[in-house]
Design an enzyme around this catalytic site. Structure first.
Site, PDB file in Angstrom:
ATOM      1  N   ASP A 127      40.646  33.566  41.869  1.00  0.00           N
ATOM      2  CA  ASP A 127      40.788  34.059  42.949  1.00  0.00           C
ATOM      3  C   ASP A 127      39.839  33.259  44.024  1.00  0.00           C
ATOM      4  O   ASP A 127      38.741  32.928  43.550  1.00  0.00           O
ATOM      5  CB  ASP A 127      40.050  35.594  42.739  1.00  0.00           C
ATOM      6  CG  ASP A 127      40.917  36.720  42.176  1.00  0.00           C
ATOM      7  OD1 ASP A 127      42.115  36.746  42.945  1.00  0.00           O
ATOM      8  OD2 ASP A 127      40.711  37.205  41.207  1.00  0.00           O
ATOM      9  N   HIS A 177      44.822  33.080  43.957  1.00  0.00           N
ATOM     10  CA  HIS A 177      45.130  34.208  44.961  1.00  0.00           C
ATOM     11  C   HIS A 177      43.970  33.933  46.112  1.00  0.00           C
ATOM     12  O   HIS A 177      42.740  34.120  45.841  1.00  0.00           O
ATOM     13  CB  HIS A 177      44.758  35.631  44.116  1.00  0.00           C
ATOM     14  CG  HIS A 177      44.992  36.685  44.812  1.00  0.00           C
ATOM     15  ND1 HIS A 177      44.549  37.900  44.477  1.00  0.00           N
ATOM     16  CD2 HIS A 177      45.293  36.853  46.054  1.00  0.00           C
ATOM     17  CE1 HIS A 177      44.744  38.803  45.395  1.00  0.00           C
ATOM     18  NE2 HIS A 177      45.295  38.256  46.472  1.00  0.00           N
ATOM     19  N   GLY A 207      38.774  42.437  46.318  1.00  0.00           N
ATOM     20  CA  GLY A 207      37.257  42.228  46.627  1.00  0.00           C
ATOM     21  C   GLY A 207      36.326  43.283  46.024  1.00  0.00           C
ATOM     22  O   GLY A 207      35.455  43.060  46.183  1.00  0.00           O
ATOM     23  N   HIS A 258      43.979  33.137  36.210  1.00  0.00           N
ATOM     24  CA  HIS A 258      43.895  33.573  37.646  1.00  0.00           C
ATOM     25  C   HIS A 258      42.846  33.364  38.489  1.00  0.00           C
ATOM     26  O   HIS A 258      41.617  33.778  37.880  1.00  0.00           O
ATOM     27  CB  HIS A 258      44.132  35.099  37.525  1.00  0.00           C
ATOM     28  CG  HIS A 258      44.295  35.661  38.974  1.00  0.00           C
ATOM     29  ND1 HIS A 258      45.641  35.982  39.616  1.00  0.00           N
ATOM     30  CD2 HIS A 258      43.932  36.418  39.566  1.00  0.00           C
ATOM     31  CE1 HIS A 258      45.642  36.363  40.714  1.00  0.00           C
ATOM     32  NE2 HIS A 258      44.390  36.774  40.847  1.00  0.00           N
ATOM     33  N   ASP A 302      47.659  43.444  39.919  1.00  0.00           N
ATOM     34  CA  ASP A 302      46.240  43.222  39.930  1.00  0.00           C
ATOM     35  C   ASP A 302      45.533  44.234  40.303  1.00  0.00           C
ATOM     36  O   ASP A 302      45.699  45.034  41.152  1.00  0.00           O
ATOM     37  CB  ASP A 302      46.225  41.888  40.950  1.00  0.00           C
ATOM     38  CG  ASP A 302      44.585  41.200  40.604  1.00  0.00           C
ATOM     39  OD1 ASP A 302      43.923  41.822  39.979  1.00  0.00           O
ATOM     40  OD2 ASP A 302      44.324  40.287  41.420  1.00  0.00           O
ATOM     41  N   GLY A 303      44.352  44.748  39.276  1.00  0.00           N
ATOM     42  CA  GLY A 303      43.513  45.486  39.568  1.00  0.00           C
ATOM     43  C   GLY A 303      43.909  46.744  38.742  1.00  0.00           C
ATOM     44  O   GLY A 303      44.824  47.490  38.827  1.00  0.00           O
TER      45      GLY A 303
END
Length: 237
Positions: free
Chosen positions: A35, A66, A142, A33, A178-179
């Site tokens: 970012d 992403h 973020g 992944h 995600d997260g």
């Protein structure tokens, strides 16, 4: 390929990315992944395009990008040129959602959109058919390093509601989470319809005295067991 676990690049040792990625390859991981934050969408910019481009030459892992930016076009074009396998962008900052999804598909890239916690799935009503996947953020994008950033319980229903929309439309769109993907919450997420999990400091890169291989194996075991129980094959994702 197995796309159920997507280890987060920005959760790795920033000074030893190649070593970390090679370790992921060794233990059997197939996807990474990636970012890309512009520093404006949220106050974070851990890695840039040059780093991603250099890393692309060092590994055969499938890049799962992403984009979190105020202006998506430049970053998306650069990432396609670098060679990513799939890509999503934050739906909140894109004026031409359908056009961006069509463009990604024309480039041979799996296309998706990402939704921040406060964004309703109603925005997907007329573009979901173009999405190979939808990424649902469980925390504000973020802000993963902010320990006060907690997942809201109502977001579990968001997964169920999205799966119901996908089924209602007869689509094969998949759901990525995600997260704060703790091992303990993954079974519930799978039963609600999720099939891919971005793995970071909550489930993979843990300071728990265990090796990366141990943590990856634990994640994979739980995911495969729950998907089997739910009647889903992880091999198709």
């Amino acid at each position: 390929m197995d796309k159920t676990i997507s280890p987060s690049l920005i959760c790795m040792d920033m000074c030893n990315l190649v070593t970390s990625v090679k370790e992921l390859e060794r233990i059997g991981c197939e996807m990474l992944h990636v970012d890309l934050l512009d520093g404006y969408f949220s106050p974070s910019m851990p890695i840039g395009l040059d780093t991603i481009r250099a890393l692309r030459k060092k590994t055969n892992l499938y890049f799962d990008a992403h984009v979190m930016a105020m202006d998506n076009t430049f970053f998306m074009e650069q990432l396609v040129d670098i060679g990513v396998g799939r890509m999503c962008f934050q739906i909140e900052t894109e004026r031409h959602i359908s056009r961006k999804l069509s463009w990604l598909k024309s480039c041979g890239v799996e296309a998706g959109v990402a939704l921040a916690p406060g964004t309703s799935i109603s925005c997907l009503e007329y573009v979901l058919e173009q999405c190979d996947f939808v990424l649902l953020m469980m925390i504000n994008p973020g802000y993963a390093s902010d320990k006060s950033e907690k997942m809201l319980e109502s977001l579990k229903d968001k997964i169920s509601d999205l799966k119901a929309m996908i089924d209602r439309k007869g689509l094969h769109t998949t759901i990525t989470i995600d997260g704060r993907t703790y091992l303990s919450v993954i079974p519930d997420y799978i039963h609600r319809g999720a099939t891919t999990f971005v793995a970071g400091t909550s489930g993979l890169f843990l300071q728990n005295g265990r090796t990366l291989e141990d943590n990856y194996g634990a994640l994979k075991k739980v995911i495969q067991q729950e998907m089997k129980a739910y009647g889903v094959s992880w091999k198709i994702y």
